[in-house]
Design a protein around this motif. Structure first.
Motif, PDB file in Angstrom:
ATOM      1  N   GLY A  99       0.810  -1.207   0.000  1.00 56.36           N
ATOM      2  CA  GLY A  99       0.000   0.000   0.000  1.00 56.36           C
ATOM      3  C   GLY A  99       0.846   1.260   0.000  1.00 56.36           C
ATOM      4  O   GLY A  99       0.521   2.240  -0.670  1.00 56.36           O
ATOM      5  N   LEU A 100       1.951   1.241   0.744  1.00 59.15           N
ATOM      6  CA  LEU A 100       2.854   2.388   0.767  1.00 59.15           C
ATOM      7  C   LEU A 100       3.475   2.636  -0.604  1.00 59.15           C
ATOM      8  O   LEU A 100       3.841   3.766  -0.934  1.00 59.15           O
ATOM      9  CB  LEU A 100       3.960   2.165   1.805  1.00 59.15           C
ATOM     10  N   GLU A 101       3.584   1.566  -1.405  1.00 59.02           N
ATOM     11  CA  GLU A 101       4.138   1.699  -2.749  1.00 59.02           C
ATOM     12  C   GLU A 101       3.071   2.047  -3.786  1.00 59.02           C
ATOM     13  O   GLU A 101       3.347   2.086  -4.977  1.00 59.02           O
ATOM     14  CB  GLU A 101       4.866   0.414  -3.147  1.00 59.02           C
ATOM     15  N   GLY A 102       1.845   2.262  -3.312  1.00 53.49           N
ATOM     16  CA  GLY A 102       0.798   2.741  -4.200  1.00 53.49           C
ATOM     17  C   GLY A 102      -0.227   1.717  -4.641  1.00 53.49           C
ATOM     18  O   GLY A 102      -1.140   2.044  -5.405  1.00 53.49           O
ATOM     19  N   LEU A 103      -0.106   0.467  -4.160  1.00 47.78           N
ATOM     20  CA  LEU A 103      -1.061  -0.555  -4.565  1.00 47.78           C
ATOM     21  C   LEU A 103      -2.373  -0.361  -3.821  1.00 47.78           C
ATOM     22  O   LEU A 103      -2.396  -0.301  -2.588  1.00 47.78           O
ATOM     23  CB  LEU A 103      -0.488  -1.947  -4.280  1.00 47.78           C
ATOM     24  N   GLU A 104      -3.456  -0.270  -4.570  1.00 47.14           N
ATOM     25  CA  GLU A 104      -4.772  -0.091  -3.983  1.00 47.14           C
ATOM     26  C   GLU A 104      -5.564  -1.390  -4.075  1.00 47.14           C
ATOM     27  O   GLU A 104      -5.377  -2.195  -4.979  1.00 47.14           O
ATOM     28  CB  GLU A 104      -5.518   1.042  -4.691  1.00 47.14           C
ATOM     29  N   VAL A 118       2.309 -21.594  -1.994  1.00 45.55           N
ATOM     30  CA  VAL A 118       2.467 -20.227  -1.508  1.00 45.55           C
ATOM     31  C   VAL A 118       1.615 -20.032  -0.257  1.00 45.55           C
ATOM     32  O   VAL A 118       0.557 -20.645  -0.102  1.00 45.55           O
ATOM     33  CB  VAL A 118       2.054 -19.174  -2.567  1.00 45.55           C
ATOM     34  N   TYR A 119       2.125 -19.172   0.628  1.00 47.80           N
ATOM     35  CA  TYR A 119       1.296 -18.643   1.703  1.00 47.80           C
ATOM     36  C   TYR A 119       0.626 -17.396   1.136  1.00 47.80           C
ATOM     37  O   TYR A 119       1.286 -16.551   0.508  1.00 47.80           O
ATOM     38  CB  TYR A 119       2.145 -18.247   2.914  1.00 47.80           C
ATOM     39  N   TRP A 120      -0.671 -17.243   1.361  1.00 46.84           N
ATOM     40  CA  TRP A 120      -1.358 -16.130   0.733  1.00 46.84           C
ATOM     41  C   TRP A 120      -2.546 -15.653   1.549  1.00 46.84           C
ATOM     42  O   TRP A 120      -3.032 -16.356   2.444  1.00 46.84           O
ATOM     43  CB  TRP A 120      -1.842 -16.513  -0.676  1.00 46.84           C
ATOM     44  N   ALA A 121      -2.971 -14.452   1.230  1.00 50.53           N
ATOM     45  CA  ALA A 121      -4.196 -13.896   1.812  1.00 50.53           C
ATOM     46  C   ALA A 121      -4.712 -12.815   0.876  1.00 50.53           C
ATOM     47  O   ALA A 121      -3.946 -12.223   0.102  1.00 50.53           O
ATOM     48  CB  ALA A 121      -3.935 -13.317   3.199  1.00 50.53           C
ATOM     49  N   ARG A 122      -5.987 -12.548   0.955  1.00 47.94           N
ATOM     50  CA  ARG A 122      -6.619 -11.511   0.133  1.00 47.94           C
ATOM     51  C   ARG A 122      -6.903 -10.285   1.002  1.00 47.94           C
ATOM     52  O   ARG A 122      -7.246 -10.423   2.190  1.00 47.94           O
ATOM     53  CB  ARG A 122      -7.917 -12.043  -0.478  1.00 47.94           C
ATOM     54  N   TYR A 123      -6.781  -9.096   0.406  1.00 45.96           N
ATOM     55  CA  TYR A 123      -6.951  -7.841   1.140  1.00 45.96           C
ATOM     56  C   TYR A 123      -7.928  -6.918   0.419  1.00 45.96           C
ATOM     57  O   TYR A 123      -7.877  -6.785  -0.804  1.00 45.96           O
ATOM     58  CB  TYR A 123      -5.599  -7.130   1.298  1.00 45.96           C
ATOM     59  N   GLU A 124      -8.788  -6.277   1.198  1.00 49.67           N
ATOM     60  CA  GLU A 124      -9.674  -5.262   0.642  1.00 49.67           C
ATOM     61  C   GLU A 124      -8.900  -3.974   0.395  1.00 49.67           C
ATOM     62  O   GLU A 124      -9.176  -3.232  -0.537  1.00 49.67           O
ATOM     63  CB  GLU A 124     -10.847  -5.007   1.584  1.00 49.67           C
ATOM     64  N   ASP A 125      -7.939  -3.689   1.273  1.00 48.82           N
ATOM     65  CA  ASP A 125      -7.017  -2.574   1.099  1.00 48.82           C
ATOM     66  C   ASP A 125      -5.767  -2.912   1.902  1.00 48.82           C
ATOM     67  O   ASP A 125      -5.659  -4.011   2.464  1.00 48.82           O
ATOM     68  CB  ASP A 125      -7.640  -1.244   1.545  1.00 48.82           C
ATOM     69  N   ALA A 126      -4.828  -1.996   1.980  1.00 49.23           N
ATOM     70  CA  ALA A 126      -3.530  -2.292   2.594  1.00 49.23           C
ATOM     71  C   ALA A 126      -3.616  -2.598   4.081  1.00 49.23           C
ATOM     72  O   ALA A 126      -2.673  -3.169   4.648  1.00 49.23           O
ATOM     73  CB  ALA A 126      -2.577  -1.120   2.372  1.00 49.23           C
ATOM     74  N   ARG A 127      -4.730  -2.261   4.714  1.00 47.68           N
ATOM     75  CA  ARG A 127      -4.882  -2.470   6.152  1.00 47.68           C
ATOM     76  C   ARG A 127      -5.925  -3.524   6.504  1.00 47.68           C
ATOM     77  O   ARG A 127      -6.074  -3.868   7.673  1.00 47.68           O
ATOM     78  CB  ARG A 127      -5.258  -1.160   6.845  1.00 47.68           C
ATOM     79  N   THR A 128      -6.659  -4.025   5.524  1.00 52.10           N
ATOM     80  CA  THR A 128      -7.811  -4.878   5.821  1.00 52.10           C
ATOM     81  C   THR A 128      -7.715  -6.208   5.095  1.00 52.10           C
ATOM     82  O   THR A 128      -7.850  -6.278   3.866  1.00 52.10           O
ATOM     83  CB  THR A 128      -9.119  -4.168   5.398  1.00 52.10           C
ATOM     84  N   ARG A 129      -7.467  -7.277   5.852  1.00 53.02           N
ATOM     85  CA  ARG A 129      -7.380  -8.620   5.278  1.00 53.02           C
ATOM     86  C   ARG A 129      -8.753  -9.257   5.249  1.00 53.02           C
ATOM     87  O   ARG A 129      -9.546  -9.122   6.183  1.00 53.02           O
ATOM     88  CB  ARG A 129      -6.413  -9.475   6.105  1.00 53.02           C
ATOM     89  N   SER A 130      -9.031 -10.007   4.178  1.00 55.99           N
ATOM     90  CA  SER A 130     -10.292 -10.745   4.049  1.00 55.99           C
ATOM     91  C   SER A 130     -10.027 -12.214   4.353  1.00 55.99           C
ATOM     92  O   SER A 130      -9.434 -12.918   3.542  1.00 55.99           O
ATOM     93  CB  SER A 130     -10.854 -10.603   2.626  1.00 55.99           C
ATOM     94  N   GLY A 131     -10.459 -12.689   5.499  1.00 57.05           N
ATOM     95  CA  GLY A 131     -10.257 -14.087   5.841  1.00 57.05           C
ATOM     96  C   GLY A 131      -8.886 -14.349   6.438  1.00 57.05           C
ATOM     97  O   GLY A 131      -8.090 -13.438   6.678  1.00 57.05           O
ATOM     98  N   GLU A 132      -8.606 -15.620   6.654  1.00 59.08           N
ATOM     99  CA  GLU A 132      -7.377 -16.038   7.292  1.00 59.08           C
ATOM    100  C   GLU A 132      -6.309 -16.406   6.255  1.00 59.08           C
ATOM    101  O   GLU A 132      -6.640 -16.817   5.137  1.00 59.08           O
ATOM    102  CB  GLU A 132      -7.633 -17.247   8.196  1.00 59.08           C
ATOM    103  N   PRO A 133      -5.032 -16.290   6.606  1.00 61.79           N
ATOM    104  CA  PRO A 133      -3.968 -16.746   5.705  1.00 61.79           C
ATOM    105  C   PRO A 133      -4.099 -18.235   5.424  1.00 61.79           C
ATOM    106  O   PRO A 133      -4.612 -19.003   6.255  1.00 61.79           O
ATOM    107  CB  PRO A 133      -2.688 -16.447   6.493  1.00 61.79           C
ATOM    108  N   ALA A 134      -3.634 -18.645   4.249  1.00 60.91           N
ATOM    109  CA  ALA A 134      -3.736 -20.044   3.847  1.00 60.91           C
ATOM    110  C   ALA A 134      -2.483 -20.448   3.088  1.00 60.91           C
ATOM    111  O   ALA A 134      -1.663 -19.615   2.710  1.00 60.91           O
ATOM    112  CB  ALA A 134      -4.973 -20.253   2.972  1.00 60.91           C
TER     113      ALA A 134
END
Length: 215
Positions: A99-104, A118-134
């Motif tokens: 997010g600091l690098e400009g990714l929205e 891969v370890y991964w997670a989905r984010y609504e924005d740079a501060r808000t994760r959707s669900g648990e890491p997998a």
């Protein structure tokens, strides 16, 4: 500090901004590199170790051996200095850095889990994760993440599954510290400093192992 990825990364944060940081990428030398990095960061900042008031450590997900180096070191500092030790999901730190690098958002984060996963997670924005890491094989989640930019080394490693790879590749302790400071200032509780492994370690006791007892 964070050792959940091949990056051995340390930063000192004064509650407002990062005042010194260090990062080296070497997946096999976490234990060798971490403490010198701490010394280097403190020296650069002109700060003594006993001035540290809180310790923040990335809890993963990450491979067993590297991850525990950072967690044990953080716990030791916390005990010696009598200061709180806070855990933070490594993927959250990487998302914050993206997010600091400009990714929205929305976007995803993926790090190398080895074993072609891969370890991964989905984010609504740079501060808000959707669900648990997998942890999953890239091909198995490519459809779910189709059309999303994916930050992290996991995306770079598997371009067929993640065609829109973004930086940064590895987490930086400065971003981890900044996110932790932001959440603490807002009165939010951070994680316990316990490892988020998601799967069993690579090292296993051999099957049919025989214990030899001296006679």
């Amino acid at each position: 500090m964070d050792t959940a990825t091949p990056a051995v990364t340390v930063a000192l944060h004064d509650g407002t901004s990062v005042i010194a940081s260090s990062g080296q990428v070497d997946a096999r030398r976490h234990g060798e590199l971490l403490l010198p990095a701490v010394d280097r960061v403190l020296a650069e900042a002109g700060t003594a170790l006993d001035a540290v008031t809180d310790v923040v450590v990335g809890v993963g997900p990450g491979p067993y051996t590297g991850l525990r180096v950072g967690l044990v070191t953080a716990a030791t500092f916390g005990s010696v200095l009598s200061v709180p030790v806070h855990g933070l999901c490594t993927l959250d730190g990487l998302a914050y850095a993206a997010g600091l690098e400009g990714l929205e958002g929305p976007f995803a984060v993926a790090t190398d889990a080895r074993r072609k996963e891969v370890y991964w997670a989905r984010y609504e924005d740079a501060r808000t994760r959707s669900g648990e890491p997998a942890v999953d094989r890239p091909a198995d989640i490519a459809g779910a993440l189709a059309g999303l930019p994916v930050a992290g080394a996991g995306a770079v490693l598997y371009p067929d599954a993640f065609p829109d790879a973004r930086g940064p590749e590895h987490v930086a302790a400065g971003a981890l510290a900044a996110l932790a400071a932001e959440r603490l200032a807002a009165g939010q509780e951070l994680l316990e400093p316990r490892p988020l492994y998601l799967r069993r370690p690579d090292a296993q006791v051999p099957k049919n192992y025989k214990v030899v007892t001296p006679t």
